[in-house]
Design an enzyme around this catalytic site. Structure first.
Site, PDB file in Angstrom:
ATOM      1  N   ASP A  22      26.134  23.323  -8.557  1.00 34.63           N
ATOM      2  CA  ASP A  22      24.838  23.133  -9.135  1.00 34.63           C
ATOM      3  C   ASP A  22      24.540  22.233 -10.367  1.00 34.63           C
ATOM      4  O   ASP A  22      25.490  22.175 -11.015  1.00 34.63           O
ATOM      5  CB  ASP A  22      24.325  24.790  -9.483  1.00 34.63           C
ATOM      6  CG  ASP A  22      22.838  24.803  -9.510  1.00 34.63           C
ATOM      7  OD1 ASP A  22      22.040  24.020  -9.075  1.00 34.63           O
ATOM      8  OD2 ASP A  22      22.282  25.937  -9.909  1.00 34.63           O
ATOM      9  N   HIS A  39      23.004  13.255  -6.608  1.00 37.49           N
ATOM     10  CA  HIS A  39      23.761  13.760  -5.650  1.00 37.49           C
ATOM     11  C   HIS A  39      24.897  13.092  -5.245  1.00 37.49           C
ATOM     12  O   HIS A  39      25.959  13.457  -5.033  1.00 37.49           O
ATOM     13  CB  HIS A  39      23.006  14.012  -4.387  1.00 37.49           C
ATOM     14  CG  HIS A  39      21.866  15.162  -4.362  1.00 37.49           C
ATOM     15  ND1 HIS A  39      22.071  16.389  -4.853  1.00 37.49           N
ATOM     16  CD2 HIS A  39      20.467  15.141  -4.175  1.00 37.49           C
ATOM     17  CE1 HIS A  39      20.821  17.159  -5.157  1.00 37.49           C
ATOM     18  NE2 HIS A  39      19.869  16.295  -4.614  1.00 37.49           N
ATOM     19  N   TRP A  71      16.301  23.321   3.170  1.00 37.92           N
ATOM     20  CA  TRP A  71      15.522  22.545   3.959  1.00 37.92           C
ATOM     21  C   TRP A  71      13.903  22.577   3.180  1.00 37.92           C
ATOM     22  O   TRP A  71      13.202  21.811   3.678  1.00 37.92           O
ATOM     23  CB  TRP A  71      15.416  23.373   5.315  1.00 37.92           C
ATOM     24  CG  TRP A  71      16.655  23.173   6.111  1.00 37.92           C
ATOM     25  CD1 TRP A  71      17.377  24.078   6.455  1.00 37.92           C
ATOM     26  CD2 TRP A  71      17.200  21.977   6.694  1.00 37.92           C
ATOM     27  NE1 TRP A  71      18.559  23.650   7.256  1.00 37.92           N
ATOM     28  CE2 TRP A  71      18.536  22.507   7.339  1.00 37.92           C
ATOM     29  CE3 TRP A  71      16.998  20.722   6.919  1.00 37.92           C
ATOM     30  CZ2 TRP A  71      19.299  21.585   7.871  1.00 37.92           C
ATOM     31  CZ3 TRP A  71      17.776  19.592   7.633  1.00 37.92           C
ATOM     32  CH2 TRP A  71      18.828  20.237   8.156  1.00 37.92           C
ATOM     33  N   LEU A 133      45.535  21.229   1.589  1.00 39.44           N
ATOM     34  CA  LEU A 133      44.318  21.965   1.139  1.00 39.44           C
ATOM     35  C   LEU A 133      43.455  22.254   2.319  1.00 39.44           C
ATOM     36  O   LEU A 133      43.151  21.341   3.180  1.00 39.44           O
ATOM     37  CB  LEU A 133      43.649  21.343   0.180  1.00 39.44           C
ATOM     38  CG  LEU A 133      42.514  22.042  -0.555  1.00 39.44           C
ATOM     39  CD1 LEU A 133      42.477  22.044  -2.023  1.00 39.44           C
ATOM     40  CD2 LEU A 133      41.088  21.447  -0.005  1.00 39.44           C
TER      41      LEU A 133
HETATM   42  C1  FPP Z   1      22.626  21.466  -6.494  1.00 38.85           C
HETATM   43  O1  FPP Z   1      21.979  20.681  -7.348  1.00 38.85           O
HETATM   44  C2  FPP Z   1      23.264  20.804  -5.526  1.00 38.85           C
HETATM   45  C3  FPP Z   1      22.754  20.641  -3.959  1.00 38.85           C
HETATM   46  C4  FPP Z   1      21.631  21.394  -3.527  1.00 38.85           C
HETATM   47  C5  FPP Z   1      23.601  19.748  -3.174  1.00 38.85           C
HETATM   48  C6  FPP Z   1      25.028  19.969  -3.239  1.00 38.85           C
HETATM   49  C7  FPP Z   1      25.685  18.621  -2.706  1.00 38.85           C
HETATM   50  C8  FPP Z   1      26.621  17.612  -3.423  1.00 38.85           C
HETATM   51  C9  FPP Z   1      27.155  18.149  -4.543  1.00 38.85           C
HETATM   52  C10 FPP Z   1      26.669  16.494  -2.964  1.00 38.85           C
HETATM   53  C11 FPP Z   1      27.021  16.253  -1.484  1.00 38.85           C
HETATM   54  C12 FPP Z   1      27.995  16.880  -0.859  1.00 38.85           C
HETATM   55  C13 FPP Z   1      28.982  16.276   0.074  1.00 38.85           C
HETATM   56  C14 FPP Z   1      29.912  17.049   0.635  1.00 38.85           C
HETATM   57  C15 FPP Z   1      28.432  15.020   0.569  1.00 38.85           C
HETATM   58  P1  FPP Z   1      20.468  20.550  -7.615  1.00 38.85           P
HETATM   59  O2  FPP Z   1      19.821  19.575  -6.698  1.00 38.85           O
HETATM   60  O3  FPP Z   1      19.939  22.074  -7.039  1.00 38.85           O
HETATM   61  O4  FPP Z   1      20.011  20.481  -9.027  1.00 38.85           O
HETATM   62  P2  FPP Z   1      19.203  21.026  -9.970  1.00 38.85           P
HETATM   63  O5  FPP Z   1      19.047  22.232 -10.095  1.00 38.85           O
HETATM   64  O6  FPP Z   1      19.548  20.530 -11.247  1.00 38.85           O
HETATM   65  O7  FPP Z   1      17.779  20.293  -9.616  1.00 38.85           O
END
Ligand code: FPP
Length: 242
Positions: A22, A39, A71, A133
């Protein structure tokens, strides 16, 4: 204070670590970057940590990459995340022969684009006999959705007389979950200061040790991972006993 690596007992590592990755968006804001860059940086963090965890002998990792609720984000962000996944899978398919990591996807893959479903099939198949892993990526995943899909599969097997009602117990139920055959997480790490489970592995985390830290996911370092493992090793796990 950072935990020194020599305080970690490498013979008592958690078998399975789950991550709620997160804070990509807030990381981007902090460094004046776009959410997409956040991301992208987050996906590099996952890559670095996976290598380190494989190196030290962690056996299972589950990472929450896209939830059934994600989504609801703006289309441009969803599209970017899907593009990032395509890139991630393409790279892993390319390096699968020399890597020893086994990749599995949990979640409702039928809700993903067909080309991504194909990449997942190819990568799972290419890595199925790997001995390093096991990385479970949770994609279009929600724990409630997973449990409902399991109940539907159980209902189908009941109607087809493959199982009896009296045979349904916890062990059998687990075999219908996406995580069948994978042991429950020992440690959950959630970054960015949020203290909740957000519909992640709710059945499997009944006795998981929870660790929340302030770092945004792209800043979560190998040192931070050792801090989390150190704290895990100080806990007394009783699993409801004494
Ligand atoms: C949360 O941060 C993260 C996500 C919803 C997506 C997680 C994805 C990745 C770590 C990268 C992609 C992974 C792969 C396997 C390619 P947020 O966007 O909710 O952050 P915020 O709460 O600070 O807005």
């Amino acid at each position: 204070m950072d935990i020194q690596k020599n305080l970690i007992n490498f013979k008592r590592l958690p078998t399975h670590i789950a991550f709620i990755m997160d804070g990509n968006g807030r990381w981007a804001q902090k460094y004046n970057k776009t959410r997409a860059q956040g991301h992208e940086a987050g996906s590099k963090t996952l890559e670095n940590l996976t290598k380190e965890m494989d190196r030290i002998g962690i056996q299972y990792v589950t990472a929450y990459a896209f939830s059934t609720e994600n989504w609801n984000r703006p289309k441009a962000e969803v599209d970017f995340l899907m593009g990032l996944l395509r890139k991630y899978f393409k790279q892993h398919i390319r390096q699968a022969k020399k890597d020893n990591i086994k990749i599995k996807v949990i979640g409702d893959c039928s809700g993903l684009a067909l080309d991504i479903q194909e990449q997942i099939k190819e990568l799972e198949n290419m890595t199925k006999d790997k001995t390093g892993l096991v990385l479970q990526l949770a994609l279009n995943y929600g724990a409630r959705d997973e449990m409902i899909r399991s109940i539907q599969k159980i209902g189908k097997d009941l109607l087809e007389n493959k199982i009896k009602i009296t045979e349904i117990d916890e062990l059998m139920f687990e075999q219908y979950l996406d995580t069948a055959t994978i042991p429950d997480p020992d440690l959950l790490i959630r970054t960015s200061g949020e203290i909740r489970l957000s519909n992640f592995l709710l059945w499997q985390m009944a006795y998981t040790e929870l660790y929340f830290c302030e770092e945004f996911w792209p800043d979560f370092s190998i040192q931070n991972l050792y801090d989390a493992i150190y704290h895990f090793q100080q806990r007394k796990r009783r699993f409801g006993g004494l």
